[in-house]
Every structure is written in structure tokens, then in C-alpha cells.
Scaffold this active site. Structure first.
Site, PDB file in Angstrom:
ATOM      1  N   ARG A 130       0.801  -1.228   0.000  1.00  0.00           N
ATOM      2  CA  ARG A 130       0.000   0.000   0.000  1.00  0.00           C
ATOM      3  C   ARG A 130       0.838   1.285   0.000  1.00  0.00           C
ATOM      4  O   ARG A 130       0.355   2.345   0.371  1.00  0.00           O
ATOM      5  CB  ARG A 130      -0.984   0.012   1.181  1.00  0.00           C
ATOM      6  N   LYS A 152       2.984  10.989 -11.903  1.00  0.00           N
ATOM      7  CA  LYS A 152       2.063  10.186 -12.714  1.00  0.00           C
ATOM      8  C   LYS A 152       2.729   8.843 -12.992  1.00  0.00           C
ATOM      9  O   LYS A 152       3.792   8.783 -13.614  1.00  0.00           O
ATOM     10  CB  LYS A 152       1.710  10.903 -14.017  1.00  0.00           C
ATOM     11  N   GLU A 194       9.305  16.426 -25.983  1.00  0.00           N
ATOM     12  CA  GLU A 194       8.725  16.841 -24.708  1.00  0.00           C
ATOM     13  C   GLU A 194       9.293  18.177 -24.241  1.00  0.00           C
ATOM     14  O   GLU A 194       8.621  18.936 -23.547  1.00  0.00           O
ATOM     15  CB  GLU A 194       8.951  15.764 -23.651  1.00  0.00           C
ATOM     16  N   LYS A 236       7.322  22.432 -15.541  1.00  0.00           N
ATOM     17  CA  LYS A 236       6.507  21.325 -15.046  1.00  0.00           C
ATOM     18  C   LYS A 236       6.279  21.452 -13.547  1.00  0.00           C
ATOM     19  O   LYS A 236       5.187  21.155 -13.049  1.00  0.00           O
ATOM     20  CB  LYS A 236       7.134  19.979 -15.379  1.00  0.00           C
ATOM     21  N   GLU A 246      -4.142  16.611 -11.912  1.00  0.00           N
ATOM     22  CA  GLU A 246      -4.607  16.846 -13.287  1.00  0.00           C
ATOM     23  C   GLU A 246      -6.113  17.098 -13.347  1.00  0.00           C
ATOM     24  O   GLU A 246      -6.836  16.530 -14.158  1.00  0.00           O
ATOM     25  CB  GLU A 246      -4.235  15.653 -14.176  1.00  0.00           C
ATOM     26  N   ARG A 250      -3.037  21.166 -15.188  1.00  0.00           N
ATOM     27  CA  ARG A 250      -2.019  20.180 -15.559  1.00  0.00           C
ATOM     28  C   ARG A 250      -2.319  19.498 -16.884  1.00  0.00           C
ATOM     29  O   ARG A 250      -1.414  18.967 -17.547  1.00  0.00           O
ATOM     30  CB  ARG A 250      -1.870  19.141 -14.441  1.00  0.00           C
ATOM     31  N   ASN A 254      -0.386  17.756 -21.648  1.00  0.00           N
ATOM     32  CA  ASN A 254      -0.699  16.708 -22.612  1.00  0.00           C
ATOM     33  C   ASN A 254      -0.861  17.249 -24.027  1.00  0.00           C
ATOM     34  O   ASN A 254      -1.478  16.580 -24.877  1.00  0.00           O
ATOM     35  CB  ASN A 254      -1.975  15.973 -22.187  1.00  0.00           C
ATOM     36  N   HIS A 257      -0.592  14.934 -26.932  1.00  0.00           N
ATOM     37  CA  HIS A 257      -0.598  13.568 -26.420  1.00  0.00           C
ATOM     38  C   HIS A 257      -1.877  12.800 -26.756  1.00  0.00           C
ATOM     39  O   HIS A 257      -1.843  11.570 -26.837  1.00  0.00           O
ATOM     40  CB  HIS A 257      -0.380  13.574 -24.902  1.00  0.00           C
ATOM     41  N   HIS A 261      -0.962   9.435 -28.206  1.00  0.00           N
ATOM     42  CA  HIS A 261      -1.277   8.151 -27.581  1.00  0.00           C
ATOM     43  C   HIS A 261      -2.061   7.252 -28.535  1.00  0.00           C
ATOM     44  O   HIS A 261      -1.890   6.021 -28.530  1.00  0.00           O
ATOM     45  CB  HIS A 261      -2.068   8.375 -26.294  1.00  0.00           C
ATOM     46  N   HIS A 274       7.539   7.274 -27.950  1.00  0.00           N
ATOM     47  CA  HIS A 274       6.540   8.186 -27.397  1.00  0.00           C
ATOM     48  C   HIS A 274       6.756   9.618 -27.889  1.00  0.00           C
ATOM     49  O   HIS A 274       5.803  10.287 -28.332  1.00  0.00           O
ATOM     50  CB  HIS A 274       6.592   8.135 -25.874  1.00  0.00           C
TER      51      HIS A 274
END
Length: 375
Positions: A130, A152, A194, A236, A246, A250, A254, A257, A261, A274
Site C-alpha cells: 500500500r 504520474k 517533450e 513542469k 490533473e 495540468r 498533454n 498527447h 497516444h 513516445h
């Protein structure tokens, strides 16, 4: 190549301000960087380095040497390399190793590698007993400027990239610029995508600097890379500190993206790097911004295309389905974390240097895809 090569005299520190979850990003190289980094190592009963078959021969034993004085035991988990392995099966290899070695809830994970290793190690840390501490030691430009920062963590699903994961912050990020010297050119270019995205969404002065210094970055000039990593992390950090989970601001990170993606999933994970998919996605997102009237002309688009091409990045998105290409893109983009109520939301520019997220009708996006991607 050594983590202690080319010692620098200065270490940049950028703080991610998240209250109890705050942590520093350290940027530098050589002995001064690691002398400062050890002061931030989380205490623990053991350390587990998670890396891959490419990075392990280069840096694993050197990182182990840095950790050995601080932990009773340092274990090593070497995973297969590549986006295609960012899945449940590979994630379980981390859990198998930790459970097999008797790692307890005071164990500390160290992610040594690029974005795939960082994402999977962070997700493993969030889940193991956990939650256990973890540290990011990114060895690619893409990871140093983006994926290692902000908490993330995720694995991929065949239907969507990064759809299974958690927000879980590291305790420390150590960006050793010396590791970039072993980075293949395609991976360096992928990282530059990026870096480039931060200009259109936040800082056009930085974009102009990139236009002037792209040759130095491609040549891996130390001063240029240091500035690019530092400024990217500063941006960032500002965005993540304002919106950790997000829920609003935030999402601008993306940019490109949503399209990107879809390219990665549609082509098969690993077929496109990527950063390469994001580059083509940024072009489409800019064209969509222009189509919606947020950009009055194509001056910025032409600047973006020129910069991406100089960075040796693709500017043309691939065909995913010769018969129903737009429909295939839309289906894949619908499996996106920004989608709400079935409506796909895109990061758009209005104007360059400022971004927002907006739901766009499928028909408009389909028209753009049909016009921009030749079958």
C-alpha cells in the site's frame, strides 16, 4: 561511461511544492550531484533498483555503489526494455523480486531508466504494501524533462496508454546529465519533443531559445542540455504544484498527447517512440487550434514544423486504418483520460504560449484527420 564522469561544480535544485509530498529535483552531473543527492535518500531497510536490460550494464552497479553505504541491502531487478513491456506481466516481476527477497514496507525503490521504467517503478511503489518510497533516476532526456517529475505512474492496456495507474510522488528526482551521453539519437530526439511542447503551452521565449539552440541540443552540448532540462523542469514544477492530480491546469502538459497516444496504441506499443508520436500529435493539435480560429494564420505552425524537423522528429501522423482512418483515431482517442462523457477533449493553443483544454465535436476532428493524413 560513469555516473562520476565530467564532474560539474554546480547542482541546480528545483522544488516540487506539494506540502507533505514536496521533493527536490536535482540537475547536474558527477560527484557534486551525487554528494548532494545522498542527503535526500529516503531511509529504509533495503533498496531495490529497477532498471532494464539496456541501462543495467551502463549504470546499475554504479548506482548500487552510491546506495550501498545507506541501506543494509541493495537488490537489482532488470526488466525487458521497451514500451511493449509496460504491462501487468512486467510489473509483476518487480513484485515477485521484492516479495522473494523479503522487502518490507520500509523498502525503497529506485527507478533507473527512461519513462517506462519510471512509470512502472512508481506504480509498483504505490501498490507494494500500500505504498513505499521511491526515487527517480532518469537516464533519458524524455524522462528527465517530463515523465520522472510530477508523480504520474502507470502501465499500458491494449486499449489505451497509461490507463491503469496512480498519482504517487517520488521522494527525489536525480537528473544526471552524464547519462545522456549514452543516449541513441532517436531517443534524444524523442526527448526533445517533450522539451519543445513547453514553449507552445507556457513559454514562447523558451520556444525561441530552442529555435536558436536546436543544433547544440542535437549535438548534446552540455550547457544547452542543462538549460533545456532545467527550464522544462521549472515549467513542469509550476504546473504540477498548482494542479497535482490533473483536475485542470495540468492537462495542458498533454499537448499533442491525445493524438500521440492514439498513434502509439494504433501502431502497436514500441513501433513509434513516445516522443515521436507526441511530435506528430503536436502538429495535429496546432492544426486543430488553427481550424477552430484560435490561431489567425499558420505562422506558428510553420515555426513548429521547422523546429520539429530540425530535431529529427516526424511531423506527419501515420495512417492507422487505410479504409477508416479517422474513425480508428477517434476510437482510440476516446480511450483517453481527458475524455468526459464520451466527448474527447484536446489541448489547444490560444495563442501560442497559452493553452487550454476543450471538448471538440468528432466531425471537426474527423475533417482534420482526413485532410492532414494521406491514406
Amino acid at each position: 561511461m560513469s555516473l562520476l564522469d565530467d564532474p560539474a561544480t554546480c547542482v541546480d535544485t528545483i522544488d516540487i511544492a506539494l506540502g507533505e509530498r514536496s521533493y527536490p529535483i536535482l540537475i547536474g552531473q558527477g560527484a557534486p550531484l551525487w554528494q548532494q543527492a545522498v542527503q535526500h535518500f529516503p531511509a529504509g531497510t533495503s533498496a531495490t533498483i529497477v532498471t532494464n536490460t539496456t541501462v543495467a550494464p551502463l549504470y546499475a552497479e554504479q548506482l548500487r555503489a552510491q546506495l550501498a553505504p545507506h541501506y543494509p541491502r541493495v537488490d537489482l531487478v532488470v526488466l525487458p526494455d521497451g514500451e511493449a513491456h509496460k504491462n501487468w506481466q512486467t510489473l509483476n516481476l518487480i513484485f515477485d523480486a521484492m516479495l522473494g527477497s523479503g522487502a518490507d514496507r520500509k523498502a525503497v525503490l529506485y527507478a533507473l531508466g527512461g519513462g517506462v521504467i519510471g512509470d512502472m517503478t512508481g506504480f509498483a511503489a504505490a501498490c507494494y504494501m500500500r505504498g513505499v518510497p521511491f526515487v527517480q533516476v532518469p537516464t533519458t532526456l524524455l524522462a528527465q524533462v517530463d515523465s520522472s517529475v510530477g508523480g504520474k505512474t502507470a502501465i499500458n492496456h491494449p486499449l489505451g496508454k497509461n490507463m491503469i495507474g496512480a498519482f504517487y510522488q517520488p521522494r527525489l528526482v536525480v537528473c544526471d546529465l552524464a547519462t545522456l551521453k549514452t543516449l541513441p539519437q532517436p531517443e534524444l530526439s524523442a526527448g526533445l519533443a517533450e522539451v519543445i511542447k513547453y514553449g507552445p503551452i507556457y513559454d514562447m521565449d523558451f520556444f525561441a531559445w530552442l529555435e536558436q539552440n536546436i543544433a547544440a541540443l542535437k549535438a548534446q552540448d552540455g550547457a544547452a542540455l542543462r538549460h533545456a532540462v532545467r527550464r522544462s523542469c521549472e515549467i513542469k514544477a509550476a504546473v504540477v504544484s498548482a494542479d497535482e492530480t490533473e483536475s485542470g491546469l495540468r492537462e495542458i502538459l498533454n499537448f499533442g498527447h491525445t493524438f500521440g497516444h492514439a498513434i502509439e496504441a494504433g501502431m502497436g506499443y514500441g513501433a513509434w517512440l513516445h516522443g515521436h508520436a507526441v511530435a506528430a500529435g503536436m502538429v495535429l493539435a496546432t492544426q486543430l487550434s488553427q481550424k477552430l480560429g484560435y490561431l489567425p494564420d499558420d505562422r506558428f505552425l510553420q515555426r513548429l514544423l521547422a523546429l520539429l524537423e530540425k530535431a529529427q522528429l516526424p511531423v506527419q501522423a501515420p495512417v492507422l486504418d487505410a479504409a477508416r482512418n479517422a474513425e480508428r483515431y477517434l476510437a482510440l482517442m476516446r480511450v483517453d483520460k481527458k475524455t468526459q462523457g464520451g466527448a474527447i477533449r484536446f489541448v489547444l493553443l490560444n495563442p501560442p504560449g497559452k493553452a487550454h483544454t476543450e471538448k471538440i465535436d468528432d466531425a471537426i476532428v474527423a475533417d482534420l484527420l482526413n485532410a492532414s493524413i494521406a491514406a
